[in-house]
Design a protein around this motif. Structure first.
Motif, PDB file in Angstrom:
ATOM      1  N   ASP A   1       0.679  -1.259  -0.361  1.00 16.54           N
ATOM      2  CA  ASP A   1      -0.176   0.024  -0.139  1.00 16.54           C
ATOM      3  C   ASP A   1       0.745   1.225  -0.009  1.00 16.54           C
ATOM      4  OD1 ASP A   1      -2.268   1.979   0.383  1.00 16.54           O
ATOM      5  OD2 ASP A   1      -2.503   1.526   2.002  1.00 16.54           O
TER       6      ASP A   1
ATOM      7  N   THR B   1      -5.349   2.760  -3.565  1.00 19.38           N
ATOM      8  CA  THR B   1      -6.590   3.597  -3.562  1.00 19.38           C
ATOM      9  C   THR B   1      -6.405   4.676  -5.208  1.00 19.38           C
ATOM     10  OG1 THR B   1      -7.398   2.133  -1.821  1.00 19.38           O
ATOM     11  CG2 THR B   1      -8.855   4.054  -3.444  1.00 19.38           C
TER      12      THR B   1
ATOM     13  N   ASP C   1      -5.337   7.019  -6.974  1.00 19.12           N
ATOM     14  CA  ASP C   1      -4.469   7.871  -8.761  1.00 19.12           C
ATOM     15  C   ASP C   1      -4.262   8.226  -9.200  1.00 19.12           C
ATOM     16  OD1 ASP C   1      -4.200   7.093 -11.744  1.00 19.12           O
ATOM     17  OD2 ASP C   1      -6.177   7.166 -12.349  1.00 19.12           O
TER      18      ASP C   1
ATOM     19  N   LEU D   1      -4.540  -0.544  -9.090  1.00 19.31           N
ATOM     20  CA  LEU D   1      -4.561   0.697  -8.393  1.00 19.31           C
ATOM     21  C   LEU D   1      -6.401  -0.703  -7.803  1.00 19.31           C
ATOM     22  CD1 LEU D   1      -6.594   3.154 -10.919  1.00 19.31           C
ATOM     23  CD2 LEU D   1      -4.829   3.139  -9.115  1.00 19.31           C
ATOM     24  N   LYS D   2      -7.027  -0.587  -6.114  1.00 20.10           N
ATOM     25  CA  LYS D   2      -7.149  -1.093  -5.268  1.00 20.10           C
ATOM     26  C   LYS D   2      -8.783  -1.699  -6.122  1.00 20.10           C
ATOM     27  CE  LYS D   2      -5.035  -0.801  -1.183  1.00 20.10           C
ATOM     28  NZ  LYS D   2      -5.518  -0.085   0.668  1.00 20.10           N
ATOM     29  N   ASP D   3      -8.965  -1.330  -6.973  1.00 20.23           N
ATOM     30  CA  ASP D   3     -10.458  -1.202  -7.352  1.00 20.23           C
ATOM     31  C   ASP D   3     -10.035  -2.651  -8.490  1.00 20.23           C
ATOM     32  OD1 ASP D   3      -9.239  -0.112 -10.043  1.00 20.23           O
ATOM     33  OD2 ASP D   3     -10.357   1.107 -10.159  1.00 20.23           O
ATOM     34  N   VAL D   4      -9.115  -3.313  -8.676  1.00 24.20           N
ATOM     35  CA  VAL D   4      -8.930  -4.891 -10.138  1.00 24.20           C
ATOM     36  C   VAL D   4      -9.482  -5.721  -9.527  1.00 24.20           C
ATOM     37  CG1 VAL D   4      -6.635  -5.024  -8.473  1.00 24.20           C
ATOM     38  CG2 VAL D   4      -6.870  -5.979 -10.477  1.00 24.20           C
ATOM     39  N   ASP D   5      -9.788  -6.834  -9.974  1.00 18.29           N
ATOM     40  CA  ASP D   5     -10.419  -8.195  -9.546  1.00 18.29           C
ATOM     41  C   ASP D   5     -10.082  -8.856  -8.649  1.00 18.29           C
ATOM     42  OD1 ASP D   5     -10.189  -9.556 -11.590  1.00 18.29           O
ATOM     43  OD2 ASP D   5     -11.122  -8.204 -12.761  1.00 18.29           O
TER      44      ASP D   5
ATOM     45  N   GLN E   1      -5.680   1.957 -16.664  1.00 16.76           N
ATOM     46  CA  GLN E   1      -5.986   3.840 -16.061  1.00 16.76           C
ATOM     47  C   GLN E   1      -4.969   4.211 -16.306  1.00 16.76           C
ATOM     48  OE1 GLN E   1      -6.458  -0.012 -13.958  1.00 16.76           O
ATOM     49  NE2 GLN E   1      -8.069   0.666 -13.097  1.00 16.76           N
TER      50      GLN E   1
END
Length: 235
Positions: free
Chosen positions: A54, A80, A82, A100-104, A125
């Motif tokens: 992180d 988180t 960008d 980014l932490k929205d990665v699946d 992104q």
């Protein structure tokens, strides 16, 4: 088995990451850290293949921790935020990847495998912004005499890194074993004073932009005896 150290100051996030990674048959979480200093301590003690890092953490931020860890473990930054300062800061510090932490979950596990295999990965992104930032620089910096110290084969590998090729793709293009490719990457990083293949790729692109291609026009020298058994950690 890929050994991973998870560093994040939020316990719930760490637990989720451990759960995702632990479900992969070829990944093992060997440690957890709630701050940057502890991440550095555990990385030195446990010597994981990958540190999932992180950025915003107490005591020592993730970018500073990456700078200390990148010499002996591959760091995959997961954040988180960008923000350009984090993207560029992480890559300058020697991170092998930035997501980014929205990665699946599936892509996260695959990213860990990619970094552990010696390849780099950047979140889609931010890739376009990263390329644009370097393309906008008026004059690429002089790489100095270090590039001249590379063998013809190493220059070929460096040029391939600049194209974004993986170790497997480089090995196929240059007709050599993938382990040999990893050794060449390790030697390139050592000779050029770089901390990650991402930094090497950026340098190769800058060389091409300045009209000084990384690849030599001379015939490639044969691989040195025993070149397939060198240090793979930096590749």
């Amino acid at each position: 088995m890929i050994d991973v150290l998870v560093a994040d100051d939020q316990a719930a996030v760490r637990a989720g990451l451990v759960l995702i990674l632990g479900a992969a048959p070829d990944v093992r979480v060997v440690g957890e850290a709630a701050d940057g200093e502890r991440a550095v301590e555990l990385a030195r003690e446990l010597r994981p293949d990958v540190v999932l890092m992180d950025v915003r953490m107490p005591r020592l931020d993730g970018i500073s921790a990456t700078r200390q860890i990148a010499g002996f473990a591959d760091v995959l930054v997961l954040t988180t935020f960008d923000l350009d300062e984090y993207v560029f800061g992480a890559l300058r510090a020697g991170a092998a990847g930035f997501l980014l932490k929205d990665v699946d979950a599936d892509r996260l596990v695959e990213a860990v495998r990619t970094v552990a295999a010696g390849d780099g990965i950047i979140a889609p992104q931010v890739t376009r912004r990263l390329i644009g930032a370097f393309a906008a620089r008026p004059e690429p910096p002089d790489p100095g005499p270090a590039v001249a110290e590379l063998t013809p084969r190493e220059r070929e590998v460096l040029a391939c890194l600049g194209e974004g090729l993986s170790n497997g793709e480089i090995a196929e293009r240059l007709s050599m074993a993938e382990t040999t490719t990893k050794t060449h990457v390790s030697r390139i990083l050592a000779k050029l004073g770089l901390r990650s293949r991402v930094q090497a790729a950026i340098l190769a692109q800058e060389l091409a932009a300045s009209g000084l291609p990384a690849a030599s026009g001379d015939a490639a020298a044969p691989d040195a005896p025993g070149s397939g058994s060198g240090d793979l950690s930096a590749g």
